[in-house]
Design an enzyme around this catalytic site. Sequence first.
Site, PDB file in Angstrom:
ATOM      1  N   SER A 121     -25.590  39.980  -4.948  1.00 38.24           N
ATOM      2  CA  SER A 121     -25.737  39.308  -3.443  1.00 38.24           C
ATOM      3  C   SER A 121     -26.934  40.198  -2.464  1.00 38.24           C
ATOM      4  O   SER A 121     -26.690  41.127  -2.413  1.00 38.24           O
ATOM      5  CB  SER A 121     -24.570  39.313  -2.894  1.00 38.24           C
ATOM      6  OG  SER A 121     -24.551  38.635  -1.550  1.00 38.24           O
TER       7      SER A 121
ATOM      8  N   GLU B 249     -21.837  44.084  12.165  1.00 39.48           N
ATOM      9  CA  GLU B 249     -20.685  43.882  11.359  1.00 39.48           C
ATOM     10  C   GLU B 249     -20.870  44.050   9.767  1.00 39.48           C
ATOM     11  O   GLU B 249     -19.956  44.161   8.998  1.00 39.48           O
ATOM     12  CB  GLU B 249     -20.016  42.496  11.774  1.00 39.48           C
ATOM     13  CG  GLU B 249     -19.358  42.439  13.120  1.00 39.48           C
ATOM     14  CD  GLU B 249     -20.425  42.236  14.082  1.00 39.48           C
ATOM     15  OE1 GLU B 249     -20.110  42.519  15.405  1.00 39.48           O
ATOM     16  OE2 GLU B 249     -21.532  41.922  13.930  1.00 39.48           O
TER      17      GLU B 249
END
Length: 613
Positions: A115, A355
Amino acid sequence: MELEELTELAQQLRADAVRASDAAGSGHPTSSMSAADIAAVLLAHHLRYDFDRPDHPSNDRLVLSKGHASPLLYALYRAAGAIDEDELLTYRTLGSRLEGHPTPRLPWVDVATGSLGQGLPVAVGMALAGQRLDRLPYRVYVLSGDSEMAEGSVWEAVEHAAYNHLDNLTLVVDVNRLGQRGPTRHEHDLDAYARRLHAFGWHVVEVDGHDVRAVDAAFAEARSTTRQPTAILARTHKGRGVEAVEDREGLHGKPLPDAGTAIAELGGVRNIRVRVQAPPDGEPPAVPRDTEPELPRFDTGDEVATRTAYGHALEAVGSARGRVVALDAEVSDSTRTEFFAKAHPDRYFECYIAEQQLVAAAVGLAARGYVPYASTFAAFLTRAHDFIRMAAVSRAGINLVGSHAGVAIGPDGPSQMGLEDLAMLRSVHGSTVLYPCDANQTARLVAAMADLDGIRYLRTTRGDLPVLYGPDEEFPVGGSKVLRRHDGDKVTIVAAGVTVHEALKAADVLERDGIPVRVVDLYSVKPVDADTLNEAAAQTGCLLTVEDHHPEGGLGDAVAEVFSDGRPAPRMARLAVRNMPTSASPQEQLHAAGIDAESIAAAVKLLVERVVA
């Protein structure tokens, strides 16, 4: 190796990438071929790694961020003698360790990649471990593609690395110009990348990625650079070495059309073996032996927010276990991670409002043997879901804590409310999802999380809640607590977190009205206590779930799945947040969502067919 030998090694890596992909009938040989010279120089001249001891504390780390170029990585392992010819040709077959994108099934792979945009952020976590915790001279190398430089997570990592002066981190960008469907945004404009990286505070070296002498010098320059991470921008050609595919569009993710001719053009099959440099001797600072944490103790009847209990418990667990670390996304005064930060500043990592980097750094720290607790608002963890998903693929052991969950936070409004987090974390492979309702329960679960495997999630609440349990109560993961039970219970109310307190209020009202109900505190949402739920279903015949979460994927679905095995199921109803909240007080929010005590009591009366005017 001499320069000519390095060139030969690079050709071997290319031929092996072609052979592996051809045997599999799939793969990304052209993306592997572009970076072969880079990999050859790194393996033969700069990587310090003991392949017989992948857990050696001083090993350099190599993260293949462009995970689709796995044939190159596996060819590199063959050159190092870590795998043999036969295993190389099992690429992408059932049961093979050589998967389409690398995973830690191989002992030399620290984290799963594929990814795009995740390799550098995770490597930042590893480099932080080396700099601040292990205090060892290992280096962290990341081989990235140019396409993934478009990912926002890359730039979170770029800034974080520069801010922390991670001079033990080297990013190599394989600028081969072509992405999956055509040219990349900046194609071969190395200066476009250099300007951006310079602006963030990186040391940048631009090279011809097929000039092994220049690549060798660039790695040496990176090693000698202090107080700055280094980016090596390498201009390369996709499919390098085979005229039919070099720098041509439309060949991404496809084996070469004529592998035999291509291998011959590359000079044929070779069997060069590289004696990789051994890592230096060294051990990280000694960590005291783990002890039992002295958890905070709260008196029943007091009102304490579970986020506050989390902060105190985390501080205690950190005192008892020297490999526990804490990370936060600039909300530590709200999540209460600040208690850990003040007690153990050397093991606290501020990730600011990033985050994705927060979760990635936790994964990197876990790969170096630490036990991370990463905290932010539950709503904002959704931004990092892909990193959480890939953490599971990496078999990482990380603890995530989401505060300010549900409508119970009150007037801040829906942008701050975690209403999807239970569904998100329950769907992650092998995850554990916990939702405590009081301070002592929270403290026990925080301590238990340190010894669990996989992705562990704890949901905490903003507002103060009554302490229901004594400090010595046990809360096994996978368990629940029955807080109300009568002979002849008409309905079982299943709740967690803030709705446990609403359910207890509703039970008191219903008892006065002559309707006995059972109340189950389902603090372990995954794994769920199927035995207690089956018993309640058999004895009451009707279950009502109540959750401060959207109805999809949360507590109600967790309970329903217990009864999805084909046996007769009990009558079930669900109360959940089905409206779009606005700003209001916490109690007004619970009432508007239909999950407060009044709403629970009304739902139970309808279920037992006793409508009261």
